[in-house]
Design a protein around this motif. Structure first.
Motif, short mmCIF file in Angstrom:
data_model
loop_
_atom_site.label_atom_id
_atom_site.label_comp_id
_atom_site.label_asym_id
_atom_site.label_seq_id
_atom_site.Cartn_x
_atom_site.Cartn_y
_atom_site.Cartn_z
N LEU A 195 -24.87 32.07 38.67
CA LEU A 195 -24.39 33.14 39.56
C LEU A 195 -25.30 33.31 40.77
O LEU A 195 -24.83 33.62 41.87
CB LEU A 195 -24.30 34.45 38.78
CG LEU A 195 -23.24 34.47 37.66
CD1 LEU A 195 -23.38 35.72 36.81
CD2 LEU A 195 -21.83 34.38 38.24
N LEU A 196 -26.59 33.07 40.60
CA LEU A 196 -27.52 33.14 41.73
C LEU A 196 -27.25 32.00 42.72
O LEU A 196 -27.35 32.20 43.95
CB LEU A 196 -28.97 33.10 41.24
CG LEU A 196 -29.48 34.40 40.62
CD1 LEU A 196 -30.76 34.15 39.82
CD2 LEU A 196 -29.74 35.45 41.69
N PHE A 197 -26.91 30.83 42.21
CA PHE A 197 -26.56 29.71 43.11
C PHE A 197 -25.32 30.07 43.93
O PHE A 197 -25.24 29.75 45.11
CB PHE A 197 -26.32 28.44 42.30
CG PHE A 197 -27.53 27.54 42.22
CD1 PHE A 197 -27.53 26.30 42.84
CD2 PHE A 197 -28.66 27.93 41.53
CE1 PHE A 197 -28.63 25.46 42.78
CE2 PHE A 197 -29.78 27.11 41.45
CZ PHE A 197 -29.77 25.87 42.08
N LEU A 198 -24.35 30.74 43.30
CA LEU A 198 -23.17 31.18 44.05
C LEU A 198 -23.56 32.22 45.09
O LEU A 198 -23.03 32.22 46.21
CB LEU A 198 -22.13 31.77 43.09
CG LEU A 198 -21.48 30.81 42.10
CD1 LEU A 198 -20.57 31.59 41.14
CD2 LEU A 198 -20.67 29.74 42.80
N THR A 199 -24.47 33.10 44.74
CA THR A 199 -24.88 34.17 45.66
C THR A 199 -25.57 33.62 46.89
O THR A 199 -25.40 34.15 48.00
CB THR A 199 -25.81 35.16 44.92
OG1 THR A 199 -25.15 35.68 43.77
CG2 THR A 199 -26.20 36.32 45.82
N ILE A 200 -26.36 32.55 46.72
CA ILE A 200 -27.05 31.99 47.88
C ILE A 200 -26.22 30.93 48.60
O ILE A 200 -26.69 30.27 49.53
CB ILE A 200 -28.43 31.40 47.50
CG1 ILE A 200 -28.27 30.26 46.48
CG2 ILE A 200 -29.34 32.49 46.96
CD1 ILE A 200 -29.58 29.57 46.11
N GLY A 201 -24.96 30.75 48.17
CA GLY A 201 -24.05 29.85 48.88
C GLY A 201 -24.09 28.41 48.42
O GLY A 201 -23.46 27.54 49.04
N LYS A 202 -24.77 28.13 47.30
CA LYS A 202 -24.83 26.75 46.79
C LYS A 202 -23.71 26.52 45.77
O LYS A 202 -23.94 26.03 44.66
CB LYS A 202 -26.21 26.47 46.18
CG LYS A 202 -27.33 26.39 47.20
CD LYS A 202 -28.65 26.06 46.53
CE LYS A 202 -29.76 25.82 47.54
NZ LYS A 202 -29.63 24.57 48.28
N ASN A 203 -22.49 26.86 46.15
CA ASN A 203 -21.34 26.76 45.24
C ASN A 203 -21.05 25.33 44.80
O ASN A 203 -20.51 25.11 43.72
CB ASN A 203 -20.09 27.32 45.90
CG ASN A 203 -20.23 28.77 46.29
OD1 ASN A 203 -21.25 29.19 46.81
ND2 ASN A 203 -19.21 29.56 46.03
N ASN A 204 -21.37 24.38 45.66
CA ASN A 204 -21.03 22.98 45.38
C ASN A 204 -22.18 22.20 44.76
O ASN A 204 -22.20 20.97 44.79
CB ASN A 204 -20.57 22.30 46.67
CG ASN A 204 -19.32 22.96 47.23
OD1 ASN A 204 -18.41 23.32 46.50
ND2 ASN A 204 -19.28 23.14 48.55
N GLU A 205 -23.16 22.94 44.19
CA GLU A 205 -24.28 22.31 43.50
C GLU A 205 -24.06 22.44 41.99
O GLU A 205 -23.48 23.41 41.50
CB GLU A 205 -25.59 22.99 43.90
CG GLU A 205 -25.88 22.98 45.39
CD GLU A 205 -26.20 21.58 45.90
OE1 GLU A 205 -26.80 20.80 45.15
OE2 GLU A 205 -25.85 21.28 47.05
N ALA A 206 -24.54 21.47 41.23
CA ALA A 206 -24.29 21.40 39.78
C ALA A 206 -24.62 22.69 39.02
O ALA A 206 -23.82 23.13 38.18
CB ALA A 206 -25.03 20.21 39.18
#
Length: 447
Positions: A87-98
């Motif tokens: 969820l933190l990856f989504l929050t920082i905009g890294k949606n397309n990362e594993a």
């Protein structure tokens, strides 16, 4: 936080891993709860590395064991860590990362498990999940050379589980005649609409009776209690459709009888689930402006606790007595609806850091306005485009060397925001060019 109550690790080698993961989880929760500033990549990545280091140690420990270890507290804490990281990856905009994929895998599996349990679902329910799984596999493939093999193996295992469940559900629809598909979808819609009416703050008898009328119309298309084609041939898969129709009829009658009143033994669970459902519903409406993806963690865990507290799929009261069919179906509907909201919020998350979301959302709104202007016939003169141009220029002037800065940081999602800005400029230029062409044509006619 743990859901449900589970035993501590028996292997002494796992205990220090658990203790370190608990500290990491605490750090992740503090980061999630801190609303005083934007979450940055440099805040998240070190915590991700800590989790991966512990996963690799855990894999080494369990590789030495002959039998599969039963899930213990360590597994649940690890799940919390991965969920928060995702969820933190989504929050920082890294949606397309594993790492961002993890939260979706857990939500998709919940949805598929509930569809299988319910026994009735449609092609539309599965088509979105099919596309989402394909996108997740693509994301993993892109991360082969970037992320830890331990993470990728872990995610692939969960995704294979999802794919197995999805294949099983899709197989259940293969025997359905194409001529019955629309009827099948309509019945599923009636079943869910009845459940929705059953959980409204004010029960509407007329709404449920209208659904019963739809059922009567479907029944009127049958001949001698059977679904047949135009040439009188029995349609394949009709037994399942007839069972679904009977279930719809029985459910509408139960709902009308109960008038939206839940068994008092399950009132507390009902009210908690209604509140979760309503909050997620509000988030789905205001998502672009109010959602921080990490906020979904709390909803996920509350739902997980309620879902996993069931006994053999049944809700039980404090004395261990089973819920009646009305309470059982009502509570399950609320859980499934809430997981559905979480899924929809996750797949619609934009690959833009929360630091850039205000600008991105303004451009999204501006784009919608320009599309509406274009579709309604354009503008009568170029002066009408002045407010749009002014707004675009003000946003464009925020860039330094083509980048949007927040303080000294360059947040994730620059490409998405710049592409949207360019698209808005294109719309303005097209609309202005159309006005100039019209003016030139008028001048030619006057001459």
């Amino acid at each position: 936080m743990d859901s449900p109550a589970v035993p501590v690790p028996l292997d002494p080698q796992e205990q220090p891993i658990l203790e370190r993961l608990l500290r990491t989880r605490d750090s992740l929760l503090l980061l999630k709860q801190d609303k005083s500033s934007y979450i940055k990549s440099r805040d998240v990545l070190p915590l991700y590395e800590e989790v991966i280091a512990e996963v690799e140690k855990l894999n080494a420990v369990r590789k030495e064991q002959d039998e599969r270890v039963a899930r213990n507290r360590l597994d649940y804490v690890l799940d919390d860590c991965f969920q928060l990281i995702s969820l933190l990856f989504l929050t920082i905009g890294k949606n397309n990362e594993a790492p961002a994929v993890y939260s979706l895998t857990t939500t998709v599996q919940r949805l598929l498990d509930h569809l299988e349990e319910a026994g009735f679902y449609g092609a539309k329910d599965l088509s979105s999940v099919t596309k989402t799984l394909q996108n997740m596999y693509s994301t993993l493939d892109r991360g082969r050379n970037t992320y830890s093999p331990a993470l990728l193996t872990f995610l692939e295992s969960r995704m294979r589980h999802c794919q197995t469940s999805l294949d099983k559900l899709q197989k259940g629809l293969t025997g359905l005649s194409p001529e019955l598909l629309s009827t099948h979808e309509t019945l599923i819609s009636i079943l869910r609409s009845t459940s929705a009416a059953n959980t409204r703050s004010k029960f509407s008898t007329s709404e449920v009776k209208a659904l019963q009328e739809q059922l009567k119309k479907i029944a009127s298309t049958m001949k001698d209690g059977k679904f047949v084609s135009a040439d009188g041939t029995l349609l394949a898969g009709q037994e399942g459709v007839k069972m679904l129709m009977e279930r719809c009829q029985a459910w509408t009658e139960i709902v009308l009888e109960r008038q939206g009143k839940i068994d008092e033994r399950f009132r507390d669970q009902y009210e908690r689930l209604v509140e979760i459902r309503n909050q997620l519903d509000r988030l789905s409406v205001t998502q672009a402006w109010s959602l921080r993806e990490t906020d979904l963690f709390g909803y996920q865990r509350k739902l997980d606790r309620i879902d996993e507290a069931r006994s053999n799929g049944n809700f039980v009261d404090a004395e261990g007595h089973l819920a009646d069919i009305h309470a059982q179906r009502t509570l399950l509907y609320l859980i499934r609806r809430s997981y559905g909201y979480i899924y929809a919020l996750l797949i619609s998350s934009e690959p833009v850091s929360e630091a850039l979301l205000p600008v991105y959302n303004q451009l999204q709104t501006l784009r919608r306005c320009l599309v509406e202007v274009k579709e309604s016939g354009g503008v009568s003169n170029s002066r009408e485009l002045y407010p749009y141009s002014m707004k675009l220029n003000s946003i464009d002037n925020m860039r330094v060397d083509g980048k949007f800065y927040v303080g000294t940081d360059i947040p994730e999602g620059q490409g998405s925001v710049n592409a949207l800005l360019a698209e808005c400029y294109d719309f303005v230029w097209e609309l202005r060019a159309a006005v100039v062409d019209d003016d030139d044509n008028d001048d030619d006619e006057n001459s």
